[in-house]
Every structure is written in structure tokens, then in C-alpha cells.
Design an enzyme around this catalytic site. Sequence first.
Site, PDB file in Angstrom:
ATOM      1  N   LYS A 197       7.883 -18.831  -4.006  1.00  0.00           N
ATOM      2  CA  LYS A 197       8.083 -17.604  -4.975  1.00  0.00           C
ATOM      3  C   LYS A 197       8.250 -16.498  -4.122  1.00  0.00           C
ATOM      4  O   LYS A 197       7.234 -16.052  -3.259  1.00  0.00           O
ATOM      5  CB  LYS A 197       7.204 -17.477  -6.152  1.00  0.00           C
ATOM      6  CG  LYS A 197       7.796 -16.787  -7.084  1.00  0.00           C
ATOM      7  CD  LYS A 197       7.186 -15.255  -6.805  1.00  0.00           C
ATOM      8  CE  LYS A 197       7.642 -14.242  -7.871  1.00  0.00           C
ATOM      9  NZ  LYS A 197       7.621 -12.917  -7.422  1.00  0.00           N
ATOM     10  N   CYS A 228       0.540  -5.577   7.057  1.00  0.00           N
ATOM     11  CA  CYS A 228      -0.809  -5.776   6.659  1.00  0.00           C
ATOM     12  C   CYS A 228      -1.782  -5.246   7.808  1.00  0.00           C
ATOM     13  O   CYS A 228      -2.934  -4.827   7.477  1.00  0.00           O
ATOM     14  CB  CYS A 228      -0.838  -7.073   6.366  1.00  0.00           C
ATOM     15  SG  CYS A 228      -0.497  -8.538   7.403  1.00  0.00           S
ATOM     16  N   GLU A 261      -5.870   0.657   1.575  1.00  0.00           N
ATOM     17  CA  GLU A 261      -4.741   0.477   2.120  1.00  0.00           C
ATOM     18  C   GLU A 261      -3.421   1.087   1.509  1.00  0.00           C
ATOM     19  O   GLU A 261      -3.342   1.110   0.271  1.00  0.00           O
ATOM     20  CB  GLU A 261      -4.536  -1.309   2.053  1.00  0.00           C
ATOM     21  CG  GLU A 261      -3.224  -1.557   2.714  1.00  0.00           C
ATOM     22  CD  GLU A 261      -3.206  -3.034   2.792  1.00  0.00           C
ATOM     23  OE1 GLU A 261      -2.599  -3.714   3.766  1.00  0.00           O
ATOM     24  OE2 GLU A 261      -3.387  -3.705   1.577  1.00  0.00           O
TER      25      GLU A 261
END
Length: 525
Positions: free
Chosen positions: A210, A323, A421
Amino acid sequence: AQMKCARVPRPRGRWLVSTRVATRGLSVATGLNLNLPAKYGHFINGKFVEPASGQYFDNISPIDGKPFIQAARGSKADVDAAVSAAHDAYRSIWSKTSVTARSNALLKIADIIEQNLEKLATIECVDNGKAIRETMAADLPLVIDHFRYFAGCIRAEEGTASELDANTVSINIQEPLGVVGAIIPWNFPLTMAAWKLGPALAAGNCVVLKPAEQTPTSIMALMELIKDELPAGVLNVVTGYGSEAGEALARSKGIAKLGFTGSTVTGTRILQAAAESMIPTTLELGGKSPNIFFKSVCDSDDAFLDKAVEGAVMFALNQGEVCTCQSRLLVQEDIYERFMERVVKRTEAIKTGDPLDPATMMGAQVSQAQHDRITNYIDLGVKEGATVLTGGSANDVVDGGFYIKPTILSGRNEMRVFQEEIFGPVTGVVTFKTEEEAIAIANDTIYGLGAGVWTRDMHQAYTVPRAIQAGRVWVNCYHAYSAHAPFGGYKQSGFGRETHKMALNHYRQNKNMYISMDKNKLGFF
């Protein structure tokens, strides 16, 4: 292959026109000769199929904020169909397919990607908004390398056998899990797909993948190219929203393992869903990576210093949507002013603009929502008392697109912009006096995915990374992602490892055969 942007190859122009005239109402993909359909269905059981609901949604290009294609809106019915097709393929074909055949299939996929590199790189650019120089020089070469790496790994593997006594042998064989669910993010759509598909398929599993709803197109373009290289049902792709298709896949009772890359918040929900089914998971989640520069980097004005300055500016790679983005720069007090003067100057030299222009160094953020999130964090940092050294605002370089100026904030590690973040081209810089203080600041975070250490002192180059709580510590480099080096996090950055041959064991289970060749009974009964 490593993710590097030096000596970037210039697109040859078959798929890409480097100068485009903006035309009102036309898609950014118009004129690029990408041969995309008006819409993609799901890819299930070896063919493209309509979504069960009949619904599609617009795929917006970050370049100009306009739709360029539609994607199928997946539901539980679509996920169930994909999982069923994967089970049928696993039982009937893939579980019986030899290592040699699996390896050759991955090599063939890599060859097809290489032959279509420029087309796929351009679609990735339109889909995600990243600069074409990065998709050409980094993303697609990494995809190719990862498929070839895992194709090679499984040809060289062997099981183990141990003699327990004169009449007893223990044999260990690695067996696939069955049907694997994979959910990937929008920042590196094809690369993250390769990180999951390479080891999963090599290990002998079938997959239901997905992609993120922001970037559903490039993976479907890849399926169109490789659809005949795997048996029907071995690889299935269901597009749609995370709250619908993603949730259905995570909670499916038909999958034997779940691999997820994304935010820590979503990863927590994924883990809860996997726990209900008692299936193994690998999670590659968020980060707030420190990049530490010791005073020795300025001992000489040479090529190494120039490399270190570039290393500091690498926070802008992929628009900061990484990330492991080095979103915290830790600079030793002794060199702060002279080092940061160079860093700011290099940052301000970053060419922003149309991502399809090969000269553009930093492209668009993936969506309006992400653009707004980043600008809100910049505003928050200023309110917290941070000083904007450069950037600090939106960047209207292409009408309708989602652009941010690369931004450096000077502040304190306890500020939210240093702890949370942001996932954009924003980094915060703090100073430190001693090695011990640098380590303490670096580890003062809930995350532990990546970190960087820059020094000319080789003792420091070993001891400091050992003290940092992160799964990947780059030393005198940053943002290199070789297939042969394991990648994964500590703390709330997740668990499990991707890339490297150890990733294979996250997609397998060990079968132990405990064999007695003694004809005599034990004598208990």
C-alpha cells in the site's frame, strides 16, 4: 550504490523537457511523453482492476499543485481481494519456486527499471516534487541496486547443520512467512518499495503493498513495466487513504507479517493492529538526527572542510523529507562562527525552483498540508526564541507549488523545533563545549534513527558513534544508503533492519529439524 548528488547525470531528454512553458489548466506532466493513463486502478492478481467502490481520487503534483492523474480509492474489499490473490499465488506457485528462479526474477526487474530509469525518475519527480537530479542520481539507482543485491544474497545463502551427538543432527532451514503486508511513505516512493519488496520477494513471500496516498503513481508505472515478470498474485498494490486501505491491510487476518515505514504516531497504531493478529512487524519510524561537527574539521581549509560544510547542508536533501534528516546541527563553540558562515553561504547557494529542471537542487514539499506544517514549525521556532540564520519562509518559485526556503534556526535543544520531527528543509543549530556535552545533546531525544559525526580525530571517530543512541551513525559522511549496510532505529525510531542481508530474516522463519538416527528407544516408557 550510495545516495549522493555529486556529478549528477543530466537527463537525455527522451522523457524530460528541461524548459517548460506553464499553460493554464494543463497538468505539469503534459508534454513530458510519460504515456500515463488518465487513472490507475489497483494492481491485483497480475492486472489492473477497478476499485470495488468505483471511486478514484486526484493525485496532486507538488510541482504546481494541480492533479495530473487519478488513483483508485482502496477499501477493505480491495485489500481482501489482493490478500486472497497473494495467498493463491503463494500456495500454488511462489512457495514452490526455486531460489534461482526468484533471484533471476529480481534481476530481470532491476534490468527493466534500469532500461526505463529516466521515465520512472521523471514520474517520481512529478509525483513527489523532488528534484529530477535526485531521482536520476539517487532514488532510481538505489532501487536497481537493492533488487540486484537481494537477488545475489539468496544465491549465496546456505542453511546450517549441527551434530548434537553421534546419532543426532540439528538442521536449520529458513522458510518464507507467506503473505506480507507492506505500507510505505511518500518521501521515497520507489526506493521504499524496493526496500520492502527486495527482501520480501527474495525470501519467497508474496506481497500486498500500500503506497502513500500522496504518491500513488510511480509504483503503478513500475507495475505496468514489470507485470509479466512475476506470476500473477505474487505482487499486488492497493492504493488509497491510510485510514481506509492502510487500516484494512494492517488489520487483515490474512497477512503473516507487516512492514511499515512512516511516522512514529502511525507506527504505534500499526503495531497495535499487528499485535491483535500476533504477527511480526518491522517499523522504520521518525527521527531527529544530530549531526556533530568537532573543532578539528576546521584545522585546515581543505577538501575535507569543504566536504564537512556540504555534510551540514545535506539537511536540504529531498527537501528535508528524510527520516534521517540531520535536523539538529551540533557545532563545537571554538569553530561556530567561521564554520556556520560557510554553512549559511552554502545553504543560500541552493538553487530552488522547478524540480523538472536539471539545474534545480531542491524541489517542492510533497503536499500543501506538509508545506503548512513546515511553515508553522518555523513560526513556532521564532516564537520560542530561535534566530533565523537563513530562509525562514515559503518560497514562491513555481506558481501553485509547495515550496519552502531551506532554513537554519539557531536556538536551544529543549525547543520544540529541536525535539519534534518537522520533515522539511529546516535544521536547528546549537553549540557545545566538550565531547561529553555533544553526546548528551545528541542523545537528548525520543528518537534514535540516524546521526552524523565529523572529525579528523580517528579515536573520536570511533568512540563518539559508539556512545550515540542511534541505529545508523555516519562518520565523515551523511545520507549514504548502500544496500550492503543495515538500516534501522533505536528508541522510538522503530525496530528491525532494512537493507543488508539481515533484512531477509525479517521476512522468514526458522525451521529446525531435530533428527535422530538412533534405532534404540529412550527407555522412559
